[in-house]
Structure formats: structure tokens, C-alpha cells
Design a protein around this motif. Structure first.
Motif, PDB file in Angstrom:
ATOM      1  N   THR A 179       0.669  -1.182   0.109  1.00 54.05           N
ATOM      2  CA  THR A 179      -0.016  -0.059  -0.084  1.00 54.05           C
ATOM      3  C   THR A 179       0.899   1.280   0.112  1.00 54.05           C
ATOM      4  N   ARG A 180       2.099   1.363   0.587  1.00 53.92           N
ATOM      5  CA  ARG A 180       2.825   2.264   0.864  1.00 53.92           C
ATOM      6  C   ARG A 180       3.581   2.706  -0.410  1.00 53.92           C
ATOM      7  N   PHE A 181       3.833   1.487  -1.274  1.00 48.65           N
ATOM      8  CA  PHE A 181       4.588   1.682  -2.458  1.00 48.65           C
ATOM      9  C   PHE A 181       3.755   2.419  -3.602  1.00 48.65           C
ATOM     10  N   PHE A 182       2.251   2.182  -3.463  1.00 50.83           N
ATOM     11  CA  PHE A 182       1.678   2.478  -4.468  1.00 50.83           C
ATOM     12  C   PHE A 182       0.867   3.981  -4.180  1.00 50.83           C
ATOM     13  N   GLU A 183       1.026   4.454  -2.898  1.00 50.85           N
ATOM     14  CA  GLU A 183       0.540   5.576  -2.661  1.00 50.85           C
ATOM     15  C   GLU A 183       1.484   6.507  -3.173  1.00 50.85           C
TER      16      GLU A 183
END
Length: 84
Positions: free
Chosen positions: A80-84
């Protein structure tokens, strides 16, 4: 505690923490849209810390359910943090 209760409780905990890491503590969508990423940082670190604690507990006490939930939601949080 029955195994089913443990699994459902961990599922509720980690899904709630994951949603909090995405939306923070904003009840109003307009406020959430205007929030900067660094304002949600502490909400992103909390589920990661809980996942690492679950992994540690699972390894320490040979608890596969806890270890599995910790690993799964740690990877979900990182993804999730990668695609934020």
C-alpha cells in the motif's frame, strides 16, 4: 480462546489498522483529500509496528496464526505504501 475467535479478532484488528493507515483519522472526505502524505505517516507506521510485533510473538511462542497474520499484513502495508 477458540482458534476461530483468534482469527476473526486478528482479522478485524489488522483490517482496521490498514484502513486507518490509508484514511487516517479524517471523517470528512474533503479534509482527507487535502491532507498531505506526511500527515498520515504515523498512521502508516502503526500497522507496521503491530505486524512486526505479531511476527515476533508468533516466532517466540511458535504461533503460526499470529506469525501468518503479521507477515501478511506487513506485506499488505508495504504494498500500500509503495503505490501511495
Amino acid at each position: 480462546m477458540s482458534p476461530q475467535t483468534k482469527v476473526i479478532g486478528l482479522l478485524y484488528l489488522f483490517v482496521a489498522l490498514w484502513f486507518m493507515s490509508i484514511f487516517g483519522n479524517y471523517g470528512d472526505p474533503d479534509l482527507w483529500y487535502r491532507a498531505r502524505q506526511y500527515q498520515l505517516l504515523h498512521w502508516s507506521l502503526l500497522p507496521g509496528a503491530v505486524a512486526v510485533a505479531a511476527i515476533w510473538y508468533g516466532l517466540r511462542h511458535d504461533d503460526g496464526v499470529m506469525r501468518g497474520f503479521g507477515l501478511t499484513f506487513l506485506f499488505i502495508n508495504l504494498y500500500t505504501r509503495f503505490f501511495e
